[in-house]
Design a protein around this motif. Structure first.
Motif, PDB file in Angstrom:
ATOM      1  N   VAL A 155       0.860  -1.188   0.000  1.00 46.08           N
ATOM      2  CA  VAL A 155       0.000   0.000   0.000  1.00 46.08           C
ATOM      3  C   VAL A 155       0.892   1.232   0.000  1.00 46.08           C
ATOM      4  O   VAL A 155       1.755   1.381   0.861  1.00 46.08           O
ATOM      5  N   ILE A 156       0.673   2.122  -0.988  1.00 53.81           N
ATOM      6  CA  ILE A 156       1.487   3.330  -1.134  1.00 53.81           C
ATOM      7  C   ILE A 156       0.559   4.544  -1.147  1.00 53.81           C
ATOM      8  O   ILE A 156      -0.209   4.730  -2.093  1.00 53.81           O
ATOM      9  N   PRO A 157       0.596   5.398  -0.120  1.00 54.88           N
ATOM     10  CA  PRO A 157      -0.264   6.584  -0.118  1.00 54.88           C
ATOM     11  C   PRO A 157       0.311   7.696  -0.995  1.00 54.88           C
ATOM     12  O   PRO A 157       1.530   7.891  -1.057  1.00 54.88           O
ATOM     13  N   VAL A 158      -0.581   8.412  -1.682  1.00 57.60           N
ATOM     14  CA  VAL A 158      -0.193   9.574  -2.493  1.00 57.60           C
ATOM     15  C   VAL A 158      -1.120  10.725  -2.123  1.00 57.60           C
ATOM     16  O   VAL A 158      -2.343  10.622  -2.261  1.00 57.60           O
ATOM     17  N   GLU A 159      -0.541  11.825  -1.638  1.00 52.94           N
ATOM     18  CA  GLU A 159      -1.332  12.984  -1.247  1.00 52.94           C
ATOM     19  C   GLU A 159      -1.657  13.817  -2.479  1.00 52.94           C
ATOM     20  O   GLU A 159      -0.768  14.175  -3.251  1.00 52.94           O
ATOM     21  N   ASN A 160      -2.949  14.116  -2.634  1.00 58.50           N
ATOM     22  CA  ASN A 160      -3.410  14.927  -3.756  1.00 58.50           C
ATOM     23  C   ASN A 160      -4.401  15.961  -3.212  1.00 58.50           C
ATOM     24  O   ASN A 160      -5.588  15.691  -3.079  1.00 58.50           O
ATOM     25  N   GLY A 161      -3.886  17.150  -2.877  1.00 53.88           N
ATOM     26  CA  GLY A 161      -4.723  18.158  -2.254  1.00 53.88           C
ATOM     27  C   GLY A 161      -5.193  17.686  -0.891  1.00 53.88           C
ATOM     28  O   GLY A 161      -4.386  17.267  -0.050  1.00 53.88           O
ATOM     29  N   ASP A 162      -6.505  17.729  -0.653  1.00 57.74           N
ATOM     30  CA  ASP A 162      -7.052  17.281   0.629  1.00 57.74           C
ATOM     31  C   ASP A 162      -7.475  15.824   0.590  1.00 57.74           C
ATOM     32  O   ASP A 162      -8.143  15.344   1.501  1.00 57.74           O
ATOM     33  N   ARG A 163      -7.094  15.099  -0.458  1.00 56.48           N
ATOM     34  CA  ARG A 163      -7.468  13.691  -0.590  1.00 56.48           C
ATOM     35  C   ARG A 163      -6.209  12.822  -0.684  1.00 56.48           C
ATOM     36  O   ARG A 163      -5.212  13.218  -1.276  1.00 56.48           O
ATOM     37  N   THR A 164      -6.291  11.644  -0.086  1.00 55.78           N
ATOM     38  CA  THR A 164      -5.199  10.671  -0.177  1.00 55.78           C
ATOM     39  C   THR A 164      -5.646   9.514  -1.047  1.00 55.78           C
ATOM     40  O   THR A 164      -6.689   8.903  -0.802  1.00 55.78           O
ATOM     41  N   TYR A 165      -4.857   9.233  -2.078  1.00 62.60           N
ATOM     42  CA  TYR A 165      -5.076   8.056  -2.916  1.00 62.60           C
ATOM     43  C   TYR A 165      -4.103   6.973  -2.457  1.00 62.60           C
ATOM     44  O   TYR A 165      -2.894   7.213  -2.356  1.00 62.60           O
ATOM     45  N   TYR A 166      -4.625   5.786  -2.191  1.00 59.54           N
ATOM     46  CA  TYR A 166      -3.796   4.663  -1.758  1.00 59.54           C
ATOM     47  C   TYR A 166      -3.591   3.733  -2.952  1.00 59.54           C
ATOM     48  O   TYR A 166      -4.552   3.160  -3.475  1.00 59.54           O
ATOM     49  N   THR A 167      -2.347   3.610  -3.374  1.00 58.85           N
ATOM     50  CA  THR A 167      -2.020   2.743  -4.504  1.00 58.85           C
ATOM     51  C   THR A 167      -1.717   1.346  -3.982  1.00 58.85           C
ATOM     52  O   THR A 167      -0.869   1.173  -3.100  1.00 58.85           O
TER      53      THR A 167
END
Length: 320
Positions: A155-167
């Motif tokens: 699991v790799i988190p990516v911060e995008n503005g106020d949202r976190t996408y978990y890859t």
């Protein structure tokens, strides 16, 4: 089948007993061992119907354990026959596994355990493999009810503005002829309902909400998150050669083998494609998204050298 109905009944009684008498001392280690044994029985059952039936027992038991207070803190460090992947921010854990069917296709299953700040507790979402009912799986975005199944290991988190996408990096046994490696994207709505798929891949060969890489069943493909390097154009030219100068950039990145046909005459279909370990591609984080890198300078990580230990030299002295 009767035996497993009895087993589930006994387990239910045990859970009730724990809930009434020992709620604070729930023995997760005991239930982890029980789940490991039950998962082995799923894998070794002789027929597809038996495997799927026992898998229902396994899923029911695991979901019951995850409903217990304190279950999220349990490490699951003895598990070998199903996957447990955690987000680095401790927001969720995702449990995934597969069942092999009689036609040698793989059906994936899972449970997603995620914390809801509104409800002040962890919610559990069941995951059932619906990939064959998704018309355009590479671009589809939807909730847990239409999940493109895979067994996840990173699991790799990516911060995008106020949202976190978990890859999520995963594997799918798929069918008799092909395996798949999956780069999935998971994020959550305000009520913590999961959403799978997102448009976060830049400059890839095709528009997608998840990356699905299909290859020959006889091959082994690498898909990992590693510290590697790639060449990036500097915008400058060498004054002598007039060639564009490239800078070597080091970063944590998703790296995977490039696929090539078994031979030049083989068709460009997944069952004839194999990974070429000397050719690597990848994705690097870029402003909250994943930027595709066509060529990665992949190197094996340096191994730690053992500490030097002084040894007394043994000198051979012949007997007189």
């Amino acid at each position: 089948m009767r035996r497993y109905i009895i087993i589930i009944g006994i387990l239910a009684c045990c859970f009730l007993s724990f809930g009434q008498k020992q709620k604070k001392n729930f023995d997760f280690r005991y239930w982890e061992d029980s789940l490991i044994v039950l998962r082995d029985e799923v894998m070794n059952a002789p027929t597809e119907n038996e495997r799927l039936s026992r898998n229902e027992d396994f899923m029911y038991l695991l979901e019951s354990v995850l409903q217990e207070n304190g279950s999220f803190k349990f490490g699951w460090d003895s598990v070998k026959n199903f996957s447990v992947a955690s987000s680095p921010d401790k927001l969720f854990k995702i449990f995934t596994w597969y069942v092999i069917k009689d036609d040698y296709s793989y059906e994936n299953f899972g449970l997603l355990q995620v914390y809801s700040a509104q409800r002040k507790h962890y919610m559990v979402f069941p995951l059932y493999d619906k990939r064959y009912s998704i018309d355009y799986p590479k671009t589809y975005v939807g909730n847990h009810n239409r999940w493109y199944g895979a067994v996840y290991y990173k699991v790799i988190p990516v911060e995008n503005g106020d949202r976190t996408y978990y890859t999520l990096l995963g594997w799918n046994g798929n069918d008799l002829f092909t395996n798949e490696k999956i780069i999935e994207v998971l994020h959550f709505k305000n009520d913590m309902t999961p959403v799978f798929g997102a448009n976060v891949f830049k400059k890839y060969s095709e528009k997608c909400s998840r990356v699905i890489i299909s290859y020959s069943k006889d091959a082994t493909m690498s898909l990992n998150y590693e510290y590697q390097s790639y060449n990036s154009g500097s915008g400058k030219k060498d004054p002598k050669t007039k060639q564009l100068v490239y800078d070597k950039v080091y970063a944590q990145m998703i790296v995977f083998d490039e696929l090539v046909p078994l031979d030049e005459s083989a068709p460009q279909i997944p069952s004839f494609l194999v990974p070429e370990s000397s050719l690597n591609q990848g994705f690097v984080k870029d402003k909250g998204k994943w930027l595709f890198v066509k060529s990665v300078n992949r190197r094996n990580p340096d191994k730690d050298k053992p500490e030097y230990q002084h040894k007394i030299r043994q000198i051979y002295t012949p007997n007189n």
